[in-house]
Enzyme design. Structure first.
Site, short mmCIF file in Angstrom:
data_model
loop_
_atom_site.label_atom_id
_atom_site.label_comp_id
_atom_site.label_asym_id
_atom_site.label_seq_id
_atom_site.Cartn_x
_atom_site.Cartn_y
_atom_site.Cartn_z
N ASN A 1 0.78 -1.08 -0.06
CA ASN A 1 -0.33 0.55 -0.13
C ASN A 1 1.19 1.15 0.18
O ASN A 1 1.70 1.42 0.35
CB ASN A 1 -0.93 -0.40 1.26
CG ASN A 1 -1.70 -1.63 1.05
OD1 ASN A 1 -2.15 -1.86 0.24
ND2 ASN A 1 -2.14 -1.44 2.44
N HIS B 1 -4.13 2.58 2.05
CA HIS B 1 -4.39 2.16 3.21
C HIS B 1 -3.58 1.81 3.86
O HIS B 1 -2.99 0.88 4.17
CB HIS B 1 -5.33 0.53 3.18
CG HIS B 1 -6.51 1.12 2.22
ND1 HIS B 1 -7.66 1.40 3.32
CD2 HIS B 1 -7.26 0.63 0.71
CE1 HIS B 1 -8.86 1.53 2.18
NE2 HIS B 1 -8.77 1.18 1.32
N GLN B 2 -2.58 2.49 3.49
CA GLN B 2 -1.19 3.22 4.01
C GLN B 2 -1.76 3.24 5.62
O GLN B 2 -1.31 4.05 5.77
CB GLN B 2 0.23 3.25 2.85
CG GLN B 2 1.27 2.55 3.96
CD GLN B 2 2.42 3.92 2.89
OE1 GLN B 2 2.35 4.56 1.67
NE2 GLN B 2 3.77 3.49 3.19
N HIS C 1 6.76 -1.31 2.80
CA HIS C 1 6.51 -2.63 3.47
C HIS C 1 5.79 -3.27 2.65
O HIS C 1 4.45 -2.99 1.59
CB HIS C 1 6.63 -2.77 4.70
CG HIS C 1 4.68 -1.99 5.41
ND1 HIS C 1 4.88 -0.52 5.52
CD2 HIS C 1 3.49 -2.33 4.89
CE1 HIS C 1 3.13 -0.61 5.29
NE2 HIS C 1 2.93 -1.54 4.98
N PHE C 2 5.84 -4.62 2.07
CA PHE C 2 4.29 -5.28 1.47
C PHE C 2 4.66 -6.37 2.67
O PHE C 2 5.03 -6.91 3.53
CB PHE C 2 6.29 -6.42 0.17
CG PHE C 2 6.54 -5.55 -0.81
CD1 PHE C 2 7.61 -4.62 -0.99
CD2 PHE C 2 6.08 -5.78 -2.07
CE1 PHE C 2 8.33 -3.82 -1.38
CE2 PHE C 2 6.92 -5.35 -3.28
CZ PHE C 2 7.55 -4.24 -2.74
N HIS C 3 3.20 -6.52 2.46
CA HIS C 3 2.78 -8.22 3.09
C HIS C 3 2.41 -8.40 1.83
O HIS C 3 2.43 -9.61 1.32
CB HIS C 3 1.03 -7.27 3.12
CG HIS C 3 0.94 -6.35 3.94
ND1 HIS C 3 0.11 -6.30 5.13
CD2 HIS C 3 1.16 -5.04 3.61
CE1 HIS C 3 -0.05 -5.04 5.74
NE2 HIS C 3 0.38 -4.46 4.89
P1 5GP Z 1 -0.12 -0.49 6.36
O1 5GP Z 1 -1.99 -0.40 6.03
O2 5GP Z 1 0.70 0.37 6.16
O3 5GP Z 1 -0.56 -0.99 5.16
O4 5GP Z 1 0.15 -2.06 6.96
C1 5GP Z 1 0.54 -1.49 8.36
C2 5GP Z 1 0.73 -3.04 9.06
O5 5GP Z 1 1.40 -2.79 10.19
C3 5GP Z 1 -0.47 -3.91 9.40
O6 5GP Z 1 -0.41 -4.80 8.73
C4 5GP Z 1 -0.51 -3.37 11.41
O7 5GP Z 1 -0.89 -4.43 11.34
C5 5GP Z 1 1.68 -3.94 10.63
N1 5GP Z 1 1.88 -2.96 12.47
C6 5GP Z 1 1.54 -2.20 12.52
N2 5GP Z 1 2.68 -1.84 13.76
C7 5GP Z 1 2.99 -2.66 14.45
C8 5GP Z 1 3.97 -2.89 15.27
O8 5GP Z 1 4.36 -3.00 16.03
N3 5GP Z 1 4.56 -4.62 15.17
C9 5GP Z 1 3.94 -5.27 13.77
N4 5GP Z 1 5.04 -6.60 14.08
N5 5GP Z 1 3.95 -4.90 13.22
C10 5GP Z 1 2.99 -3.79 13.17
#
Ligand code: 5GP
Length: 138
Positions: free
Chosen positions: A86, A92-93, A99-101
């Site tokens: 994202n 939705h970031q 980062h890549f999920h």
């Molecule tokens: P985004 O919506 O930015 O693509 O996803 C961010 C991701 O980071 C989310 O899935 C959320 O659960 C994860 N995340 C946020 N804070 C932390 C953290 O402190 N530790 C870990 N391991 N994951 C996190």
């Protein structure tokens, strides 16, 4: 760029369940997984969005992504997965560090759910758009 929770994880200031680390990349389990094995693959370079990432950091992530996907398949036994990336809050970031999920898709209800609002690509607009994007890559 602003410091983020991922910067703190990279520097070891807050804990994470690490699954892979090299000079340029860190991967760890997501704290709120959509499914078991949901992990994040993060370049150590502190770019906010993918378009801001250097070629070297992008190459380092790309080099390990397939290996990490294979590792998640092996560890969870789940053959299907999504790779999600994202960029920007409207997309939705939540954490402004690239980062890549990797999200296993064990069942139709678990893992990533996707809204896919189809439209139709019109002929002349498609040609013009492809030309504009191609020109911008040069
Ligand atoms: P985004 O919506 O930015 O693509 O996803 C961010 C991701 O980071 C989310 O899935 C959320 O659960 C994860 N995340 C946020 N804070 C932390 C953290 O402190 N530790 C870990 N391991 N994951 C996190």
């Amino acid at each position: 760029m602003t410091d983020t929770v991922f910067g703190k994880i990279i520097r070891g200031e807050i804990p994470s369940h690490k699954v892979y680390e090299d000079e340029h990349v860190l991967a760890f389990l997501d704290i709120n997984p959509l499914s078991r094995g949901h992990m994040l693959v993060v370049p150590k370079e502190p770019a906010e969005t993918l378009d801001q990432l250097s070629d070297a950091a992008a190459a380092a992530v790309g080099r390990v992504l397939p290996r990490l996907c294979r590792a998640v398949i092996a560890a969870t036994g789940v053959r299907h997965y999504n790779v999600l990336q994202n960029n920007g809050a409207p997309a939705h970031q939540a954490v402004p560090h690239v980062h890549f999920h990797i999200i296993p898709k064990p069942t139709s209800r678990e893992g990533l759910g996707i809204g896919w609002p189809l439209t139709t690509l019109e002929g002349q607009d498609g040609a013009n758009l492809a030309q504009a994007i191609a020109a911008a890559t040069r």
